[in-house]
Design a protein around this motif. Structure first.
Motif, PDB file in Angstrom:
ATOM      1  N   THR A   1      -9.078  -9.658  84.571  1.00  0.00           N
ATOM      2  CA  THR A   1     -10.038  -9.377  83.514  1.00  0.00           C
ATOM      3  C   THR A   1      -9.394  -9.657  82.165  1.00  0.00           C
ATOM      4  OG1 THR A   1     -11.487  -7.673  82.573  1.00  0.00           O
ATOM      5  CG2 THR A   1      -9.366  -6.940  83.439  1.00  0.00           C
ATOM      6  N   ASP A   2     -10.207  -9.723  81.123  1.00  0.00           N
ATOM      7  CA  ASP A   2      -9.685  -9.917  79.770  1.00  0.00           C
ATOM      8  C   ASP A   2      -9.254  -8.604  79.136  1.00  0.00           C
ATOM      9  OD1 ASP A   2     -10.133 -12.641  79.897  1.00  0.00           O
ATOM     10  OD2 ASP A   2     -12.134 -12.502  79.005  1.00  0.00           O
ATOM     11  N   SER A   3      -9.698  -7.476  79.726  1.00  0.00           N
ATOM     12  CA  SER A   3      -9.343  -6.169  79.185  1.00  0.00           C
ATOM     13  C   SER A   3      -9.359  -5.137  80.301  1.00  0.00           C
ATOM     14  CB  SER A   3     -10.344  -5.753  78.099  1.00  0.00           C
ATOM     15  OG  SER A   3     -10.077  -4.433  77.684  1.00  0.00           O
ATOM     16  N   LEU A   4      -8.366  -4.282  80.290  1.00  0.00           N
ATOM     17  CA  LEU A   4      -8.302  -3.214  81.291  1.00  0.00           C
ATOM     18  C   LEU A   4      -8.838  -1.896  80.748  1.00  0.00           C
ATOM     19  CD1 LEU A   4      -4.830  -4.102  82.781  1.00  0.00           C
ATOM     20  CD2 LEU A   4      -7.021  -4.204  83.968  1.00  0.00           C
TER      21      LEU A   4
ATOM     22  N   THR B   1     -11.765  -0.822  80.385  1.00  0.00           N
ATOM     23  CA  THR B   1     -12.912  -0.274  81.113  1.00  0.00           C
ATOM     24  C   THR B   1     -12.609   0.039  82.579  1.00  0.00           C
ATOM     25  OG1 THR B   1     -13.713  -2.486  81.640  1.00  0.00           O
ATOM     26  CG2 THR B   1     -14.567  -1.453  79.617  1.00  0.00           C
ATOM     27  N   PHE B   2     -11.417  -0.348  83.057  1.00  0.00           N
ATOM     28  CA  PHE B   2     -11.087  -0.069  84.452  1.00  0.00           C
ATOM     29  C   PHE B   2     -10.693   1.394  84.592  1.00  0.00           C
ATOM     30  CE2 PHE B   2      -8.562   0.203  88.284  1.00  0.00           C
ATOM     31  CZ  PHE B   2      -9.373  -0.472  89.172  1.00  0.00           C
TER      32      PHE B   2
ATOM     33  N   TRP C   1      -1.595  -5.275  91.367  1.00  0.00           N
ATOM     34  CA  TRP C   1      -2.927  -5.079  90.790  1.00  0.00           C
ATOM     35  C   TRP C   1      -3.879  -4.425  91.790  1.00  0.00           C
ATOM     36  CZ3 TRP C   1      -3.131  -4.305  86.045  1.00  0.00           C
ATOM     37  CH2 TRP C   1      -2.352  -5.036  85.155  1.00  0.00           C
TER      38      TRP C   1
END
Length: 173
Positions: free
Chosen positions: A118-121, A123-124, A146
């Motif tokens: 993803t481009d950003s973690l 929101t995970f 991961w």
């Protein structure tokens, strides 16, 4: 805190009473181990509907000093001499939610979730909330693979599609 685990897969015809007796005789030796939050002596048995026979200890360490002491000062040698070279999985704990009846837990499930690129973690979600019938929850994430692994604890064996282990002994540091 860090978690570590090794998963020793045993033959289908392996006599699991050997593991049960081993834990009965030696499990208490981990009680009071320095820097250990807890160790679970876990097994799965093919005859009980699990995918395989296994011995799969799970440790949660307060810091890496205790873990390093266990691995490199001769304690892990018992595993090496009994079961040969084992790969130890190490992860970072993100959730440790232990209920009042956690110490009475008899079973734990393991759910593995991949963390997709993803481009950003931001929101995970690396934490998991407890649900009904649980005695505790442990979430470990592992950035070098991961993935996150969710361990959920129960008093009785749950109906689940996930891997399920019986807890033979629980040691606390």
């Amino acid at each position: 805190m860090q978690a570590m685990r090794y998963d020793i897969i045993l033959p289908t015809d392996y006599d699991m009473t050997i593991i049960r007796e081993r834990v009965k005789k030696t499990g208490h030796l981990m009680d009071g181990f320095p820097d250990l939050l807890f160790k679970l002596f876990l097994i799965s048995e093919k005859k009980n509907g699990e995918h395989s026979n296994s011995y799969s200890p799970l440790y949660v360490w307060k810091n890496s000093d205790g873990m390093s002491h266990f691995i490199f000062d001769g304690f892990f040698d018992n595993i090496l001499t009994s079961f040969a070279w084992q790969q130890i999985e190490i992860g970072v704990t993100s959730t440790i939610a232990l209920g009042d009846d956690f110490l009475q837990s008899q079973f734990v499930t393991e759910e593995v979730e991949e963390i997709p690129p993803t481009d950003s973690l931001k929101t995970f979600e690396i934490h998991e909330k407890s649900t009904e019938n649980e005695t505790g929850k442990l979430v470990i994430y592992n950035p070098d693979k991961w993935r996150k692994v969710i361990f959920t604890f129960y008093l009785t064996k749950p109906q689940t599609k996930h891997r399920c282990f019986e807890i033979l002994h629980l040691s606390r540091g």
